[in-house]
Design a protein around this motif. Structure first.
Motif, PDB file in Angstrom:
ATOM      1  N   GLU A   1      55.955  56.763  48.346  1.00 49.38           N
ATOM      2  CA  GLU A   1      54.556  56.128  48.620  1.00 49.38           C
ATOM      3  C   GLU A   1      53.742  55.192  48.047  1.00 49.38           C
ATOM      4  N   LEU A   2      53.901  54.507  46.735  1.00 50.65           N
ATOM      5  CA  LEU A   2      53.762  53.497  46.254  1.00 50.65           C
ATOM      6  C   LEU A   2      53.564  52.294  46.712  1.00 50.65           C
ATOM      7  N   VAL A   3      55.363  52.126  47.095  1.00 51.54           N
ATOM      8  CA  VAL A   3      55.361  50.353  47.372  1.00 51.54           C
ATOM      9  C   VAL A   3      54.322  50.627  48.551  1.00 51.54           C
ATOM     10  N   ALA A   4      53.943  51.641  48.928  1.00 48.68           N
ATOM     11  CA  ALA A   4      53.199  50.849  50.883  1.00 48.68           C
ATOM     12  C   ALA A   4      51.439  51.093  50.534  1.00 48.68           C
ATOM     13  N   VAL A   5      51.425  51.581  48.982  1.00 47.25           N
ATOM     14  CA  VAL A   5      50.085  51.610  48.315  1.00 47.25           C
ATOM     15  C   VAL A   5      49.509  50.147  48.333  1.00 47.25           C
ATOM     16  N   MET A   6      50.445  49.349  47.639  1.00 42.73           N
ATOM     17  CA  MET A   6      50.767  47.909  47.229  1.00 42.73           C
ATOM     18  C   MET A   6      50.271  47.211  47.772  1.00 42.73           C
ATOM     19  N   GLU A   7      50.562  47.318  49.663  1.00 48.52           N
ATOM     20  CA  GLU A   7      49.646  46.755  50.351  1.00 48.52           C
ATOM     21  C   GLU A   7      47.764  46.832  50.410  1.00 48.52           C
TER      22      GLU A   7
ATOM     23  N   GLN B   1      41.600  56.305  49.102  1.00 48.57           N
ATOM     24  CA  GLN B   1      41.036  57.769  48.306  1.00 48.57           C
ATOM     25  C   GLN B   1      42.080  58.770  48.970  1.00 48.57           C
ATOM     26  N   LYS B   2      42.979  58.682  49.387  1.00 47.78           N
ATOM     27  CA  LYS B   2      43.304  59.469  49.673  1.00 47.78           C
ATOM     28  C   LYS B   2      44.647  60.539  49.012  1.00 47.78           C
ATOM     29  N   LYS B   3      45.361  59.107  48.767  1.00 50.95           N
ATOM     30  CA  LYS B   3      46.801  58.800  47.551  1.00 50.95           C
ATOM     31  C   LYS B   3      46.358  58.979  46.402  1.00 50.95           C
TER      32      LYS B   3
ATOM     33  N   ASN C   1      75.224  55.321  46.832  1.00 49.45           N
ATOM     34  CA  ASN C   1      74.952  54.177  47.124  1.00 49.45           C
ATOM     35  C   ASN C   1      73.623  53.116  47.853  1.00 49.45           C
ATOM     36  N   GLN C   2      74.084  53.958  48.890  1.00 52.68           N
ATOM     37  CA  GLN C   2      72.037  54.247  49.795  1.00 52.68           C
ATOM     38  C   GLN C   2      71.276  54.068  48.559  1.00 52.68           C
ATOM     39  N   ILE C   3      71.387  55.328  47.968  1.00 48.04           N
ATOM     40  CA  ILE C   3      69.537  55.859  46.745  1.00 48.04           C
ATOM     41  C   ILE C   3      69.029  54.466  45.844  1.00 48.04           C
ATOM     42  N   LYS C   4      70.573  53.853  45.850  1.00 49.96           N
ATOM     43  CA  LYS C   4      70.519  52.392  44.806  1.00 49.96           C
ATOM     44  C   LYS C   4      70.162  51.563  45.196  1.00 49.96           C
ATOM     45  N   GLU C   5      70.622  50.944  46.494  1.00 52.71           N
ATOM     46  CA  GLU C   5      70.209  50.536  46.948  1.00 52.71           C
ATOM     47  C   GLU C   5      69.087  50.399  47.466  1.00 52.71           C
ATOM     48  N   ASP C   6      68.719  51.230  48.069  1.00 50.76           N
ATOM     49  CA  ASP C   6      67.322  51.393  48.487  1.00 50.76           C
ATOM     50  C   ASP C   6      66.190  51.270  47.218  1.00 50.76           C
ATOM     51  N   CYS C   7      66.415  51.426  46.005  1.00 56.35           N
ATOM     52  CA  CYS C   7      65.330  51.590  45.066  1.00 56.35           C
ATOM     53  C   CYS C   7      65.519  50.351  44.735  1.00 56.35           C
ATOM     54  N   ASN C   8      66.508  49.465  44.663  1.00 59.18           N
ATOM     55  CA  ASN C   8      66.394  48.101  44.167  1.00 59.18           C
ATOM     56  C   ASN C   8      65.728  47.492  45.502  1.00 59.18           C
ATOM     57  N   ASN C   9      65.490  47.858  46.003  1.00 58.65           N
ATOM     58  CA  ASN C   9      64.807  47.065  47.298  1.00 58.65           C
ATOM     59  C   ASN C   9      62.910  47.659  47.169  1.00 58.65           C
ATOM     60  N   MET C  10      63.110  48.695  46.931  1.00 60.31           N
ATOM     61  CA  MET C  10      61.661  48.831  46.787  1.00 60.31           C
ATOM     62  C   MET C  10      61.408  48.360  45.587  1.00 60.31           C
ATOM     63  N   LEU C  11      62.075  48.062  44.240  1.00 59.74           N
ATOM     64  CA  LEU C  11      61.528  47.906  42.942  1.00 59.74           C
ATOM     65  C   LEU C  11      61.331  46.128  43.650  1.00 59.74           C
ATOM     66  N   ARG C  12      61.986  45.539  43.751  1.00 63.23           N
ATOM     67  CA  ARG C  12      62.000  44.107  44.247  1.00 63.23           C
ATOM     68  C   ARG C  12      60.676  43.858  45.078  1.00 63.23           C
ATOM     69  N   LYS C  13      60.637  44.595  46.214  1.00 66.33           N
ATOM     70  CA  LYS C  13      59.488  44.699  46.795  1.00 66.33           C
ATOM     71  C   LYS C  13      58.299  44.543  45.649  1.00 66.33           C
ATOM     72  N   ALA C  14      58.253  45.416  45.202  1.00 69.81           N
ATOM     73  CA  ALA C  14      57.019  45.629  44.494  1.00 69.81           C
ATOM     74  C   ALA C  14      56.393  44.676  43.916  1.00 69.81           C
TER      75      ALA C  14
ATOM     76  N   ALA D   1      50.598  50.826  39.361  1.00 66.55           N
ATOM     77  CA  ALA D   1      51.168  51.271  40.324  1.00 66.55           C
ATOM     78  C   ALA D   1      52.505  50.545  40.625  1.00 66.55           C
ATOM     79  N   TYR D   2      53.067  49.075  39.641  1.00 66.90           N
ATOM     80  CA  TYR D   2      53.801  48.638  39.337  1.00 66.90           C
ATOM     81  C   TYR D   2      54.998  49.159  38.765  1.00 66.90           C
ATOM     82  N   ALA D   3      53.725  49.982  37.018  1.00 68.46           N
ATOM     83  CA  ALA D   3      54.509  50.543  36.222  1.00 68.46           C
ATOM     84  C   ALA D   3      55.224  52.419  36.539  1.00 68.46           C
ATOM     85  N   SER D   4      54.055  52.124  37.929  1.00 66.69           N
ATOM     86  CA  SER D   4      54.573  53.985  38.100  1.00 66.69           C
ATOM     87  C   SER D   4      56.159  53.937  39.488  1.00 66.69           C
TER      88      SER D   4
END
Length: 211
Positions: free
Chosen positions: A129-135, A71-73, A183-196, A159-162
């Motif tokens: 924020e959305l990766v956390a919301v997917m939980e 509701q908050k998100k 490079n760290q940001i790219k790695e973070d993005c890849n990890n988020m996409l994989r987790k999502a 959520a995944y599309a977003s």
């Protein structure tokens, strides 16, 4: 008037126009808010129903916490429509700064880099924020009212599309940024996409099992 306060018709009309704002970032934010709103609906049609009463106290607590977060998100995600538009407009203003002298050229470059950083951080933060919301969407799929369980699935898809859309917007700005953190940001993005993607698959499995 802020974009988030416009009617759906007006927003879509402006999205389809020749104006670059709103754009893909704003569309991603709308998708995010639709996702969280749908999960909120699932929770609202679950809490205090017969099936909910049969849950353990811990399970009830998990459901209630997930409902409160979704509701908050929903409102938070809507705010990203304007955050994205403001970041893009600021970047465009930086590109229009004068470059007739060395000093002006230096100022312009500094402002462009600051604008690129901001334009990159807005979608990056939305994706995080959305990766956390997917939980919490997974909680909706696990414990949600079976009559609206398909809506938990739609929530996960949106959520995944977003998230993927947001990461595209990170990448398009990142290639112009001068930073040691790229490079760290790219790695973070890849990890988020994989987790999502993993979360989406888990959620969809739960949903299809209940259809």
């Amino acid at each position: 008037m802020y974009f988030k306060d416009k009617s759906i018709n007006d927003f879509i009309y402006e999205l389809s126009s020749s104006s670059p704002v709103p754009g893909g970032g704003g569309a991603a934010a709308v998708s995010a808010s639709l996702s969280t709103a749908l999960s909120s609906m699932v929770f609202n049609l679950t809490v205090n129903k017969k099936a909910f009463a049969s849950l353990s106290d811990d399970e009830k607590g998990t459901v209630l916490a997930a409902m409160e977060c979704c509701q908050k998100k929903t409102e938070d995600c809507l705010s990203f429509i304007d955050k994205d538009g403001e970041a893009f407009s600021s970047l465009m203003s930086a590109y229009k700064l004068p470059k007739d002298t060395e000093e002006n050229l230096s100022i312009r470059q500094e402002q462009i880099q600051a604008g690129l950083q901001n334009a990159m951080l807005v979608p990056l933060n939305l994706a995080k924020e959305l990766v956390a919301v997917m939980e919490h969407i997974k909680t909706a799929a696990m414990y949600g009212n079976s009559n609206v369980i398909s809506d938990a699935g739609v929530s996960a898809i949106l959520a995944y599309a977003s998230i993927e859309s947001s990461i595209l917007n990170v990448m398009v700005n990142l290639k112009f940024i001068e930073s040691e953190d790229i490079n760290q940001i790219k790695e973070d993005c890849n990890n988020m996409l994989r987790k999502a993607e993993e979360l989406k698959q888990t959620i969809m499995t739960l949903v299809y099992e209940k259809l």
